[in-house]
Design an enzyme around this catalytic site. Structure first.
Site, PDB file in Angstrom:
ATOM      1  N   ARG A  67       0.842  -1.191   0.000  1.00 26.57           N
ATOM      2  CA  ARG A  67       0.000   0.000   0.000  1.00 26.57           C
ATOM      3  C   ARG A  67       0.885   1.251   0.000  1.00 26.57           C
ATOM      4  O   ARG A  67       1.974   1.258   0.557  1.00 26.57           O
ATOM      5  CB  ARG A  67      -0.899   0.030   1.244  1.00 26.57           C
ATOM      6  CG  ARG A  67      -2.103  -0.905   1.177  1.00 26.57           C
ATOM      7  CD  ARG A  67      -2.971  -0.785   2.418  1.00 26.57           C
ATOM      8  NE  ARG A  67      -2.254  -1.162   3.605  1.00 26.57           N
ATOM      9  CZ  ARG A  67      -1.714  -0.310   4.480  1.00 26.57           C
ATOM     10  NH1 ARG A  67      -1.862   0.983   4.340  1.00 26.57           N
ATOM     11  NH2 ARG A  67      -1.050  -0.757   5.514  1.00 26.57           N
ATOM     12  N   TYR A 196      -1.802  -3.653  -6.572  1.00 31.86           N
ATOM     13  CA  TYR A 196      -1.420  -4.413  -5.386  1.00 31.86           C
ATOM     14  C   TYR A 196      -2.420  -4.332  -4.237  1.00 31.86           C
ATOM     15  O   TYR A 196      -2.815  -3.237  -3.823  1.00 31.86           O
ATOM     16  CB  TYR A 196      -0.054  -3.934  -4.869  1.00 31.86           C
ATOM     17  CG  TYR A 196       0.533  -4.940  -3.907  1.00 31.86           C
ATOM     18  CD1 TYR A 196       1.320  -5.987  -4.389  1.00 31.86           C
ATOM     19  CD2 TYR A 196       0.254  -4.889  -2.556  1.00 31.86           C
ATOM     20  CE1 TYR A 196       1.821  -6.939  -3.530  1.00 31.86           C
ATOM     21  CE2 TYR A 196       0.756  -5.843  -1.685  1.00 31.86           C
ATOM     22  CZ  TYR A 196       1.545  -6.876  -2.178  1.00 31.86           C
ATOM     23  OH  TYR A 196       2.019  -7.819  -1.332  1.00 31.86           O
ATOM     24  N   LYS A 205      -9.577  -2.631   2.038  1.00 29.42           N
ATOM     25  CA  LYS A 205      -9.341  -1.438   2.861  1.00 29.42           C
ATOM     26  C   LYS A 205     -10.208  -0.259   2.425  1.00 29.42           C
ATOM     27  O   LYS A 205     -10.693   0.503   3.258  1.00 29.42           O
ATOM     28  CB  LYS A 205      -7.867  -1.031   2.799  1.00 29.42           C
ATOM     29  CG  LYS A 205      -6.903  -2.149   3.143  1.00 29.42           C
ATOM     30  CD  LYS A 205      -7.120  -2.686   4.524  1.00 29.42           C
ATOM     31  CE  LYS A 205      -6.107  -3.791   4.809  1.00 29.42           C
ATOM     32  NZ  LYS A 205      -6.095  -4.224   6.193  1.00 29.42           N
ATOM     33  N   SER A 247      -0.914  -3.177  10.381  1.00 29.08           N
ATOM     34  CA  SER A 247      -0.533  -4.076   9.297  1.00 29.08           C
ATOM     35  C   SER A 247       0.769  -4.803   9.632  1.00 29.08           C
ATOM     36  O   SER A 247       1.730  -4.186  10.107  1.00 29.08           O
ATOM     37  CB  SER A 247      -0.361  -3.271   8.011  1.00 29.08           C
ATOM     38  OG  SER A 247      -1.556  -2.569   7.738  1.00 29.08           O
ATOM     39  N   CYS A 249       1.371  -6.898  11.978  1.00 32.48           N
ATOM     40  CA  CYS A 249       1.668  -6.969  13.414  1.00 32.48           C
ATOM     41  C   CYS A 249       0.992  -8.150  14.098  1.00 32.48           C
ATOM     42  O   CYS A 249       0.866  -8.167  15.324  1.00 32.48           O
ATOM     43  CB  CYS A 249       1.303  -5.661  14.101  1.00 32.48           C
ATOM     44  SG  CYS A 249       2.406  -4.320  13.636  1.00 32.48           S
ATOM     45  N   ASN A 253      -1.898 -14.309  12.308  1.00 35.10           N
ATOM     46  CA  ASN A 253      -1.293 -15.362  13.124  1.00 35.10           C
ATOM     47  C   ASN A 253      -2.059 -15.612  14.418  1.00 35.10           C
ATOM     48  O   ASN A 253      -2.225 -16.760  14.828  1.00 35.10           O
ATOM     49  CB  ASN A 253       0.175 -15.037  13.411  1.00 35.10           C
ATOM     50  CG  ASN A 253       1.055 -15.420  12.241  1.00 35.10           C
ATOM     51  OD1 ASN A 253       1.521 -16.545  12.148  1.00 35.10           O
ATOM     52  ND2 ASN A 253       1.235 -14.497  11.299  1.00 35.10           N
ATOM     53  N   ASP A 274      -8.680  -9.932   9.512  1.00 30.81           N
ATOM     54  CA  ASP A 274      -8.214  -8.590   9.130  1.00 30.81           C
ATOM     55  C   ASP A 274      -9.253  -7.498   9.371  1.00 30.81           C
ATOM     56  O   ASP A 274      -8.900  -6.408   9.781  1.00 30.81           O
ATOM     57  CB  ASP A 274      -7.784  -8.565   7.657  1.00 30.81           C
ATOM     58  CG  ASP A 274      -6.940  -7.345   7.303  1.00 30.81           C
ATOM     59  OD1 ASP A 274      -5.934  -7.093   7.992  1.00 30.81           O
ATOM     60  OD2 ASP A 274      -7.297  -6.621   6.361  1.00 30.81           O
ATOM     61  N   SER A 365       5.495  -9.993   0.702  1.00 30.48           N
ATOM     62  CA  SER A 365       4.885 -10.994  -0.183  1.00 30.48           C
ATOM     63  C   SER A 365       3.707 -11.631   0.537  1.00 30.48           C
ATOM     64  O   SER A 365       3.678 -11.697   1.767  1.00 30.48           O
ATOM     65  CB  SER A 365       5.916 -12.045  -0.598  1.00 30.48           C
ATOM     66  OG  SER A 365       6.527 -12.634   0.534  1.00 30.48           O
ATOM     67  N   ARG A 366       2.730 -12.095  -0.240  1.00 28.45           N
ATOM     68  CA  ARG A 366       1.438 -12.473   0.356  1.00 28.45           C
ATOM     69  C   ARG A 366       0.882 -13.740  -0.274  1.00 28.45           C
ATOM     70  O   ARG A 366       1.246 -14.116  -1.381  1.00 28.45           O
ATOM     71  CB  ARG A 366       0.426 -11.352   0.121  1.00 28.45           C
ATOM     72  CG  ARG A 366       0.807 -10.003   0.744  1.00 28.45           C
ATOM     73  CD  ARG A 366      -0.002  -9.693   1.952  1.00 28.45           C
ATOM     74  NE  ARG A 366       0.495  -8.544   2.711  1.00 28.45           N
ATOM     75  CZ  ARG A 366      -0.062  -8.122   3.834  1.00 28.45           C
ATOM     76  NH1 ARG A 366      -1.121  -8.733   4.337  1.00 28.45           N
ATOM     77  NH2 ARG A 366       0.446  -7.101   4.482  1.00 28.45           N
ATOM     78  N   ASN A 493       1.103 -17.422  22.457  1.00 24.78           N
ATOM     79  CA  ASN A 493       0.172 -16.331  22.786  1.00 24.78           C
ATOM     80  C   ASN A 493      -1.110 -16.872  23.416  1.00 24.78           C
ATOM     81  O   ASN A 493      -1.891 -16.119  24.001  1.00 24.78           O
ATOM     82  CB  ASN A 493      -0.145 -15.501  21.540  1.00 24.78           C
ATOM     83  CG  ASN A 493       1.079 -14.741  21.044  1.00 24.78           C
ATOM     84  OD1 ASN A 493       1.972 -14.409  21.837  1.00 24.78           O
ATOM     85  ND2 ASN A 493       1.143 -14.473  19.751  1.00 24.78           N
TER      86      ASN A 493
HETATM   87  P1  GTP Z   1      -1.762  -7.521   7.687  1.00 21.26           P
HETATM   88  O1  GTP Z   1      -2.257  -8.616   6.809  1.00 21.26           O
HETATM   89  O2  GTP Z   1      -0.759  -6.641   7.025  1.00 21.26           O
HETATM   90  O3  GTP Z   1      -2.870  -6.712   8.281  1.00 21.26           O
HETATM   91  O4  GTP Z   1      -0.895  -8.218   8.874  1.00 21.26           O
HETATM   92  P2  GTP Z   1      -1.307  -9.025  10.193  1.00 21.26           P
HETATM   93  O5  GTP Z   1      -1.621  -8.085  11.291  1.00 21.26           O
HETATM   94  O6  GTP Z   1      -2.331 -10.043   9.865  1.00 21.26           O
HETATM   95  O7  GTP Z   1       0.063  -9.727  10.593  1.00 21.26           O
HETATM   96  P3  GTP Z   1       0.531 -11.261  10.423  1.00 21.26           P
HETATM   97  O8  GTP Z   1      -0.196 -12.179  11.362  1.00 21.26           O
HETATM   98  O9  GTP Z   1       0.503 -11.610   8.994  1.00 21.26           O
HETATM   99  O10 GTP Z   1       2.025 -11.152  10.928  1.00 21.26           O
HETATM  100  C1  GTP Z   1       2.965 -10.280  10.332  1.00 21.26           C
HETATM  101  C2  GTP Z   1       4.376 -10.728  10.626  1.00 21.26           C
HETATM  102  O11 GTP Z   1       4.576 -10.786  12.036  1.00 21.26           O
HETATM  103  C3  GTP Z   1       4.668 -12.122  10.090  1.00 21.26           C
HETATM  104  O12 GTP Z   1       5.981 -12.132   9.590  1.00 21.26           O
HETATM  105  C4  GTP Z   1       4.553 -12.996  11.301  1.00 21.26           C
HETATM  106  O13 GTP Z   1       5.370 -14.147  11.215  1.00 21.26           O
HETATM  107  C5  GTP Z   1       4.987 -12.066  12.447  1.00 21.26           C
HETATM  108  N1  GTP Z   1       4.296 -12.420  13.712  1.00 21.26           N
HETATM  109  C6  GTP Z   1       2.984 -12.677  13.880  1.00 21.26           C
HETATM  110  N2  GTP Z   1       2.709 -13.016  15.159  1.00 21.26           N
HETATM  111  C7  GTP Z   1       3.879 -12.970  15.833  1.00 21.26           C
HETATM  112  C8  GTP Z   1       4.258 -13.212  17.199  1.00 21.26           C
HETATM  113  O14 GTP Z   1       3.449 -13.565  18.054  1.00 21.26           O
HETATM  114  N3  GTP Z   1       5.579 -13.032  17.503  1.00 21.26           N
HETATM  115  C9  GTP Z   1       6.493 -12.655  16.563  1.00 21.26           C
HETATM  116  N4  GTP Z   1       7.761 -12.511  16.955  1.00 21.26           N
HETATM  117  N5  GTP Z   1       6.177 -12.419  15.267  1.00 21.26           N
HETATM  118  C10 GTP Z   1       4.890 -12.568  14.906  1.00 21.26           C
HETATM  119  C1  SPV Z   2      -2.669  -4.322   5.519  1.00 21.10           C
HETATM  120  O1  SPV Z   2      -1.729  -3.658   5.075  1.00 21.10           O
HETATM  121  O2  SPV Z   2      -3.226  -4.057   6.620  1.00 21.10           O
HETATM  122  C2  SPV Z   2      -3.143  -5.501   4.770  1.00 21.10           C
HETATM  123  C3  SPV Z   2      -2.588  -5.749   3.436  1.00 21.10           C
HETATM  124  O3  SPV Z   2      -4.011  -6.224   5.252  1.00 21.10           O
HETATM  125  S1  SPV Z   2      -3.317  -4.782   2.200  1.00 21.10           S
HETATM  126  O4  SPV Z   2      -4.510  -5.483   1.708  1.00 21.10           O
HETATM  127  O5  SPV Z   2      -2.362  -4.594   1.129  1.00 21.10           O
HETATM  128  O6  SPV Z   2      -3.746  -3.505   2.752  1.00 21.10           O
HETATM  129 MN    MN Z   3      -4.523  -5.676   7.422  1.00 21.78          MN
END
Ligand code: GTP
Ligand code: SPV
Ligand code: MN
Length: 586
Positions: A67, A196, A205, A247, A249, A253, A274, A365-366, A493
């Site tokens: 983004r 993208y 979004k 994003s 964070c 997961n 999300d 990458s996604r 967690n």
């Molecule tokens: P968006 O799709 O961008 O909104 O991201 P998200 O908030 O869904 O984050 P996601 O769960 O994809 O995690 C983003 C990155 O943080 C990845 O590389 C994960 O491996 C890492 N991550 C997620 N949870 C944890 C955690 O509990 N500890 C650590 N150290 N890293 C984490």
């Molecule tokens: C974010 O950035 O919070 C995402 C990925 O979930 S995107 O759809 O590119 O905004």
């Molecule tokens: Mn997001």
């Protein structure tokens, strides 16, 4: 088909001049046709179909990988409506500067009309959008991420003119001619110059957060950047938890967490990962739906060790964007299980070896993958009235200061915690990574109006609900002196969720009160079992008075930007927090 849709599509084609207009029905046959076409023009590359059935790799333009917040605008009548939290462009300027970029933009291209529904088919809370796009890749992604085609057209019969138009063109993909515009008054979206993710999949979004947040303000509901998970306790009791993390964070997961205590009866299932739309139910609780039907998840860091449910979900029917690929057509990214391959093709399509020292997969990458393939999908994920939320977690990436978890004292304090949260920036948006910034409720890039009015809306929603969720802040990302994360995160967690459960159910042992909020004891999170030193456990759970005094000062300075519009209650919360901290002996 509502005649208003046909009229709009007509109007758009008279400007964009596509060679062909295709109305998408979301069928398998249509999808196969599109995939075939994208394979022949190299938009998609075939992966090893034995290992990754019906899955493909897309390499985006290298200047179009995330983004672009600086090119994202709210086009409200006045700057004040957009607020200091947004880039603002007056509607007249949009017409003058951006509309011309759509002129003839689709000459030589096909224009796809994509009707889609955000939310479960029969839910009263679901909403229709129509995206017009000249990208087949966008269509294929929208088919996974939303309920696309007939189901949306059926809904349109009921909703009549209540749908959101989203106009998208790849343009020339140059960041110099890229704009993502939102018109809150007319509830329209224009996006040009990017193919993208959040820039181009307009249901996500642009609609489900920026436009929907405005609808929610006007109609008494909320559109949030939140995961929704179902937490099951050993006695079968079920509780729903929502979580707003910026994003990259950890939302996906946490929502897909596989519990290390499943044998004891502690389980997590996914409702959403999300986006979350919240309404106040007749019982005075918050009821949440996930408007999406797929996951657009961060690939790097995903492994059988960190997130087995995600690895199983992406086994098939998945579009990978900007990951690396092995010589035998398997996807690869940093953090995947097993040894690093000695040679790969990187996300740019170049030969790669570990000695290159560059990431093989782009950090943003996604994977785009259907929710229904998640082995941990909640059986309630499509409940038409949503699921009742008992706890909200606000979380960010903070190397220091913010403890692993604390509970706020009440709703208004919780809103303050969300309003002042900060996080280190990630690769999900272009720009510097690792820079600490305030990101209220993880909505800084996603709110369609003035943040101060949004905080007022949050305070009001809490008053309207007789039984609002308890609010917590979490931080998985504190670093030790060695620079490494102290907390193991991911499955572990679950220990934090267990403490959240106990707090909400009124089992309030295992905790202590601090000026910042209520914090668990080291034993409540199993610090010893995890082999953490007492120093590490301390770092995870301590409130450093001096660091917090600085933090609260900075929070106050952030709130000041909103001037007269800032709800007085938040200023009062800031003073009280400062007061509580100052009472602690230095
Ligand atoms: P968006 O799709 O961008 O909104 O991201 P998200 O908030 O869904 O984050 P996601 O769960 O994809 O995690 C983003 C990155 O943080 C990845 O590389 C994960 O491996 C890492 N991550 C997620 N949870 C944890 C955690 O509990 N500890 C650590 N150290 N890293 C984490
Ligand atoms: C974010 O950035 O919070 C995402 C990925 O979930 S995107 O759809 O590119 O905004
Ligand atoms: Mn997001």
């Amino acid at each position: 088909m509502a005649s208003s849709v046909e009229a709009w599509v007509d109007e758009v084609s008279q400007t964009t001049h596509p060679d062909k207009v295709v109305w998408c029905d979301g069928s398998d046959a249509e999808n196969e046709r599109l995939i075939g076409q994208m394979l022949s023009d190299d938009t998609l590359l075939e992966l090893n179909q034995d290992v990754h059935p019906n899955s493909y790799l897309h390499r985006s333009n290298p200047h179009d990988v995330a983004r672009t917040e600086h090119l994202t605008f709210i086009c409200s009548t006045t700057r004040e409506e957009a607020g200091p939290n947004n880039n603002w462009m007056p509607p007249a300027e949009a017409q003058e500067r951006v509309w011309p970029l759509f002129k003839d933009a689709m000459r030589g291209r096909t224009m796809y009309v994509v009707p889609y529904l955000m939310g479960p088919a029969e839910s009263p809370y679901s909403k229709v959008g129509i995206e017009v796009t000249d990208s087949a890749y966008v269509v294929a992604n929208m088919r996974i991420m939303t309920r696309m085609g007939q189901v949306a057209l059926d809904r349109l019969e009921h909703d009549g003119d209540d749908w959101v138009p989203g106009l998208h063109s790849l343009g020339d993909l140059s960041p110099d001619r890229r704009f993502i515009l939102h018109f809150p008054d007319t509830r329209q979206i224009w996006s040009v110059g990017s193919g993208y993710g959040g820039n181009a999949l307009l249901g996500k979004k642009c609609y489900a957060l920026r436009i929907a947040s405005v609808m929610g303000r006007d109609q008494g509901w909320m559109a949030e950047h939140m995961l929704i998970l179902e937490l099951q306790a050993p006695d079968g009791d079920v509780m729903y938890v929502a979580g707003a993390f910026p994003s990259a964070c950890g939302k996906t997961n946490l929502a897909m967490l596989r519990s290390p205590f499943e044998d004891q009866g502690w389980r997590v299932r996914t409702v959403g990962e999300d986006i979350c739309w919240i309404n106040v139910g007749p019982d005075g609780r918050f009821w949440a739906i996930n408007p999406e039907s797929g996951y657009f998840g961060v690939a790097p860091g995903t492994s059988y060790h960190t997130n087995p449910n995600a690895m199983e979900t992406v086994q098939s029917n998945t579009i990978f964007t900007n990951v690396a690929v092995t010589d035998d057509g398997r996807v690869w990214w940093e953090g995947m299980d097993g040894p690093v391959p000695s040679q790969l093709t990187d996300w740019l399509g170049n030969p790669w070896t570990p000695e290159d020292g560059t990431p093989a997969a782009h950090p943003n990458s996604r994977f785009t993958t259907p929710a229904t393939q998640n082995p941990a999908l909640s059986s309630h994920w499509e409940d038409t009235k949503g699921v009742p939320i008992s706890a909200i977690l606000f979380g960010g990436r903070r190397s220091t200061t913010v403890p692993l978890i604390y509970r706020s004292f009440d709703w208004a304090h919780g809103v303050y915690v969300g309003a002042t949260m900060a996080s280190e920036t990630t690769a999900a948006a272009t720009g510097a990574v690792g820079v600490l910034r305030r990101d209220p409720m993880a909505m800084l890039p996603f709110l369609g109006y003035n943040m101060a009015d949004y905080w007022r809306h949050w305070l009001d929603m809490g008053s309207r609900a007789s039984n609002p969720p308890a609010i917590f802040q979490v931080n998985w990302f504190q670093r030790g002196e060695d620079g490494k994360f102290i907390w193991p995160g991911f499955g572990q967690n679950m220990r934090v969720l267990r403490w959240v459960y106990e707090q909400v159910r009124g089992k309030n042992g295992n905790s202590r009160e601090t000026p910042v909020g209520i914090v668990p004891t080291a034993s409540a999170i199993g610090a010893e079992e995890l082999g953490l030193s007492s120093q590490q456990a301390d770092a995870l759970l301590a409130i450093d008075r001096d660091a917090w005094l600085k933090e609260v000062e900075d929070q106050g300075a952030y709130l000041d930007q909103y001037g007269e519009r800032l709800p007085a209650e938040l200023r009062a919360q800031q003073r009280r927090l400062l007061d509580r901290l100052q009472k602690v002996p230095a």
